[in-house]
Design a protein around this motif. Structure first.
Motif, mmCIF file in Angstrom:
data_model
loop_
_atom_site.group_PDB
_atom_site.id
_atom_site.type_symbol
_atom_site.label_atom_id
_atom_site.label_comp_id
_atom_site.label_asym_id
_atom_site.label_seq_id
_atom_site.Cartn_x
_atom_site.Cartn_y
_atom_site.Cartn_z
ATOM 1 N N LYS A 219 42.644 37.101 57.896
ATOM 2 C CA LYS A 219 41.974 35.929 57.306
ATOM 3 C C LYS A 219 42.131 34.709 58.203
ATOM 4 O O LYS A 219 41.955 33.576 57.760
ATOM 5 N N ILE A 220 42.516 34.971 59.438
ATOM 6 C CA ILE A 220 42.655 33.875 60.403
ATOM 7 C C ILE A 220 41.688 34.141 61.557
ATOM 8 O O ILE A 220 41.785 35.180 62.214
ATOM 9 N N THR A 221 40.729 33.254 61.766
ATOM 10 C CA THR A 221 39.741 33.422 62.835
ATOM 11 C C THR A 221 39.962 32.378 63.918
ATOM 12 O O THR A 221 39.967 31.183 63.637
ATOM 13 N N ILE A 222 40.150 32.868 65.136
ATOM 14 C CA ILE A 222 40.325 31.950 66.267
ATOM 15 C C ILE A 222 38.993 31.828 66.980
ATOM 16 O O ILE A 222 38.395 32.825 67.376
ATOM 17 N N SER A 223 38.543 30.592 67.158
ATOM 18 C CA SER A 223 37.270 30.365 67.852
ATOM 19 C C SER A 223 37.547 29.840 69.255
ATOM 20 O O SER A 223 38.345 28.927 69.436
ATOM 21 N N THR A 224 36.886 30.421 70.241
ATOM 22 C CA THR A 224 37.089 29.967 71.616
ATOM 23 C C THR A 224 35.769 29.822 72.355
ATOM 24 O O THR A 224 34.809 30.544 72.084
ATOM 25 N N SER A 225 35.766 28.899 73.316
ATOM 26 C CA SER A 225 34.591 28.714 74.152
ATOM 27 C C SER A 225 34.527 29.803 75.223
ATOM 28 O O SER A 225 33.582 29.831 76.006
ATOM 29 N N GLY A 226 35.549 30.672 75.250
ATOM 30 C CA GLY A 226 35.484 31.833 76.148
ATOM 31 C C GLY A 226 36.481 31.809 77.296
ATOM 32 O O GLY A 226 36.115 32.050 78.438
ATOM 33 N N LEU A 227 37.768 31.564 76.992
ATOM 34 C CA LEU A 227 38.802 31.581 78.031
ATOM 35 C C LEU A 227 39.237 33.025 78.275
ATOM 36 O O LEU A 227 39.979 33.615 77.482
ATOM 37 N N VAL A 228 38.748 33.578 79.355
ATOM 38 C CA VAL A 228 38.886 35.012 79.610
ATOM 39 C C VAL A 228 40.335 35.510 79.668
ATOM 40 O O VAL A 228 40.688 36.478 78.979
ATOM 41 N N PRO A 229 41.228 34.881 80.458
ATOM 42 C CA PRO A 229 42.589 35.432 80.529
ATOM 43 C C PRO A 229 43.288 35.428 79.167
ATOM 44 O O PRO A 229 44.005 36.373 78.830
ATOM 45 N N GLN A 230 43.057 34.352 78.385
ATOM 46 C CA GLN A 230 43.724 34.268 77.077
ATOM 47 C C GLN A 230 43.133 35.233 76.060
ATOM 48 O O GLN A 230 43.819 35.666 75.145
ATOM 49 N N ALA A 244 36.236 34.623 67.221
ATOM 50 C CA ALA A 244 34.862 34.117 67.251
ATOM 51 C C ALA A 244 34.627 33.498 68.625
ATOM 52 O O ALA A 244 35.479 32.780 69.139
ATOM 53 N N ILE A 245 33.493 33.820 69.209
ATOM 54 C CA ILE A 245 33.173 33.285 70.529
ATOM 55 C C ILE A 245 32.056 32.258 70.391
ATOM 56 O O ILE A 245 30.997 32.563 69.836
ATOM 57 N N SER A 246 32.308 31.062 70.901
ATOM 58 C CA SER A 246 31.247 30.050 70.929
ATOM 59 C C SER A 246 30.354 30.376 72.103
ATOM 60 O O SER A 246 30.628 30.010 73.231
ATOM 61 N N LEU A 247 29.283 31.082 71.805
ATOM 62 C CA LEU A 247 28.418 31.591 72.880
ATOM 63 C C LEU A 247 27.362 30.548 73.249
ATOM 64 O O LEU A 247 27.330 30.070 74.370
ATOM 65 N N HIS A 248 26.533 30.213 72.304
ATOM 66 C CA HIS A 248 25.533 29.145 72.433
ATOM 67 C C HIS A 248 24.506 29.350 73.543
ATOM 68 O O HIS A 248 23.628 28.509 73.738
ATOM 69 N N GLY A 249 24.648 30.427 74.273
ATOM 70 C CA GLY A 249 23.670 30.747 75.302
ATOM 71 C C GLY A 249 23.899 32.193 75.688
ATOM 72 O O GLY A 249 25.051 32.603 75.847
ATOM 73 N N ALA A 250 22.818 32.982 75.810
ATOM 74 C CA ALA A 250 22.991 34.411 76.094
ATOM 75 C C ALA A 250 22.682 34.733 77.552
ATOM 76 O O ALA A 250 22.753 35.886 77.962
ATOM 77 N N THR A 251 22.347 33.702 78.334
ATOM 78 C CA THR A 251 22.212 33.896 79.780
ATOM 79 C C THR A 251 23.077 32.832 80.443
ATOM 80 O O THR A 251 23.336 31.772 79.852
ATOM 81 N N ASP A 252 23.530 33.113 81.675
ATOM 82 C CA ASP A 252 24.354 32.125 82.382
ATOM 83 C C ASP A 252 23.601 30.813 82.553
ATOM 84 O O ASP A 252 24.182 29.732 82.449
ATOM 85 N N GLU A 253 22.316 30.920 82.775
ATOM 86 C CA GLU A 253 21.517 29.721 83.013
ATOM 87 C C GLU A 253 21.569 28.771 81.813
ATOM 88 O O GLU A 253 21.848 27.581 81.958
ATOM 89 N N VAL A 254 21.314 29.314 80.633
ATOM 90 C CA VAL A 254 21.308 28.478 79.428
ATOM 91 C C VAL A 254 22.717 28.009 79.092
ATOM 92 O O VAL A 254 22.958 26.831 78.807
ATOM 93 N N ARG A 255 23.667 28.918 79.175
ATOM 94 C CA ARG A 255 25.035 28.597 78.761
ATOM 95 C C ARG A 255 25.638 27.521 79.676
ATOM 96 O O ARG A 255 26.284 26.583 79.229
ATOM 97 N N GLN A 256 25.385 27.671 80.956
ATOM 98 C CA GLN A 256 25.914 26.739 81.943
ATOM 99 C C GLN A 256 25.434 25.311 81.699
ATOM 100 O O GLN A 256 26.140 24.358 81.965
ATOM 101 N N ARG A 257 24.213 25.206 81.206
ATOM 102 C CA ARG A 257 23.636 23.888 81.008
ATOM 103 C C ARG A 257 24.418 23.081 79.978
ATOM 104 O O ARG A 257 24.493 21.862 80.054
ATOM 105 N N ILE A 258 24.988 23.759 78.987
ATOM 106 C CA ILE A 258 25.668 23.025 77.916
ATOM 107 C C ILE A 258 27.180 23.275 77.878
ATOM 108 O O ILE A 258 27.910 22.525 77.258
ATOM 109 N N MET A 259 27.658 24.327 78.574
ATOM 110 C CA MET A 259 29.093 24.630 78.538
ATOM 111 C C MET A 259 29.653 24.801 79.956
ATOM 112 O O MET A 259 29.526 25.875 80.558
ATOM 113 N N PRO A 260 30.317 23.759 80.451
ATOM 114 C CA PRO A 260 30.879 23.838 81.809
ATOM 115 C C PRO A 260 31.828 25.029 81.995
ATOM 116 O O PRO A 260 31.948 25.542 83.111
ATOM 117 N N VAL A 261 32.468 25.479 80.928
ATOM 118 C CA VAL A 261 33.420 26.595 81.034
ATOM 119 C C VAL A 261 32.752 27.861 81.588
ATOM 120 O O VAL A 261 33.401 28.728 82.175
#
Ligand code: SAH
Ligand code: SF4
Length: 386
Positions: A219-230, A244-261
């Protein structure tokens, strides 16, 4: 400043009590004061000998969060703004599971908790990252969000109850247990939880422990912007936390535009880490996908998104963007959101569309803090010279 007692595991406390030549049952008593009765002072712990209380007070601090602002009313999504010991502000959001019965203590809720003051990841759409990162929260500051919210609820419930008469009052410990409000946690408040891994895990273990917060790991959900090693590190932990993964983009092009990570951990690497997570945990992953007009809401995006979700057996959670003051991003129209959902469903991807409830109270992370800090900040030109 000494370490706070609510950053200590039971084992650590047992070792300390042993060195003080205190019997083991004293630890049980202490834990009950901390996590069942949610005591805010050493003096309240009346069944502990005075000398022990003095020893504890010398070795540890016992801090609680101060409520500075609350938005929303009972029975709907409510947002709490807390002040920490150093004056920093953080938020928690309380979300009812179902329409609550007024004053009914048995209603359970989800709490969305923060893990950092600000955020270093600077996603372009997010209020939490706007003013950068200030510091990590300590384990007790994470744990206290749950306890302080429950304390607040207890006070409210008492105030709402018709005055005594009739049934005799319950013993204090039964009352505290009954008024346990939160049975679900989402680690989706301010901050990137996995960049505060070493404080997050002890905090979640305290909240998960049967003698602590009593909240099941599932019942505990951890949300991340996608820190791979962790993500890989989390996969190796024994607990079955949800991811839970904050994806917000399904291609590198779109994701990169809004998520520097995404430059550091592009989708290929993220996907590999999630494959590993699933291999180890065999648990369903959730993709969070904020719909932002003109950025990631084109129907063609549902193709790569659907493919990724199918590959990772992930569920997609669509969230219409919540407007942030000072940012120009917009939420798409309702039709666009519904169309996006329908296109995923057509591919037989399990997906939901959040029909926002908290939008009107700035429920998206970081917004209440930002607003309050800006209101509290002295107007330019009035600052005293250094
Ligand atoms: N840093 C973590 C957890 C906190 S953010 C993460 O990024 O996952 C929690 C969620 O709120 C994330 O999915 C984030 O993208 C989303 N969010 C941030 N700002 C938002 C906004 N203005 N409207 C809707 N969702 C938002
Ligand atoms: Fe940080 Fe998450 Fe906001 Fe990105 S979405 S800035 S990672 S809190």
């Amino acid at each position: 400043m000494p370490i706070d007692i609510k950053s200590q595991s039971r084992e650590e406390l047992q070792a300390r009590f042993q060195s003080w030549e205190q019997p083991v049952y004293r630890v049980t008593q202490l834990l009950e004061w901390l996590y069942v009765r949610r005591a805010t002072s050493w003096d309240a712990m009346t069944n502990l000998p005075k000398t022990l209380r003095a020893q504890l007070a010398e070795a540890f601090s016992l801090q609680s969060l101060e409520l500075v602002r609350k938005q929303g009313s009972r029975d709907i999504t409510q947002k709490f703004l807390w002040k920490l010991a150093d004056g920093a502000l953080i938020e928690s959001v309380l979300i009812p599971a179902n329409p609550a019965l007024y004053g009914e203590a048995s209603d359970r809720h989800t709490l969305c908790v923060s893990t950092q003051v600000g955020c270093a990841y600077g996603c372009k759409f997010c209020a939490s990252g706007l003013d950068g990162w200030k510091r990590n929260l300590t384990p007790h500051e994470i744990v206290e969000q749950v306890l302080a919210t429950e304390r607040w609820n207890e006070t409210e419930t008492k105030a709402a109850r018709p005055s005594a008469g009739g049934a005799p009052a319950a013993a204090p410990e039964t009352e505290a247990a009954e008024s346990r409000l939160i049975n679900n946690l989402v680690i989706m408040g301010m901050g990137e939880p996995l960049s505060n891994y070493d404080n997050l895990l002890p905090a979640l273990r305290l909240l998960n422990a049967p003698w602590g917060g009593g909240i099941g790991a599932r019942k505990i959900t951890i949300s991340t912007s996608g820190l791979v090693p962790q993500i890989r590190r989390l996969a190796d932990e024994p607990e079955q936390f949800r991811l839970a993964i904050s994806l917000h983009g399904a291609t590198d092009e779109v994701r990169q535009r809004i998520m520097p990570v995404n430059r550091k951990y592009p989708l290929k690497e993220l996907t590999a880490a999630l494959e590993y997570y699933q291999e180890k945990k065999d648990r369903m992953i959730t993709f969070e996908y904020i719909l932002i007009a003109g950025v990631n809401d084109a129907l063609e995006q549902t193709q790569p998104l659907g493919a990724l979700a199918r590959h990772l057996r992930a569920k997609v959670n669509l969230i219409p963007y919540n407007k942030v003051e000072g940012l120009t991003w917009q939420r798409p129209s309702e039709e666009v959101c519904e169309g996006f959902l329908a296109a995923l469903e057509k591919q037989r991807i399990p997906a939901t569309l959040r029909r926002e409830k908290g939008g009107d109270i700035d429920a998206a992370c970081g917004q209440l803090r930002l607003k309050t800090e800006r209101e509290l900040a002295p107007p330019l030109g009035t600052m005293a010279p250094a």
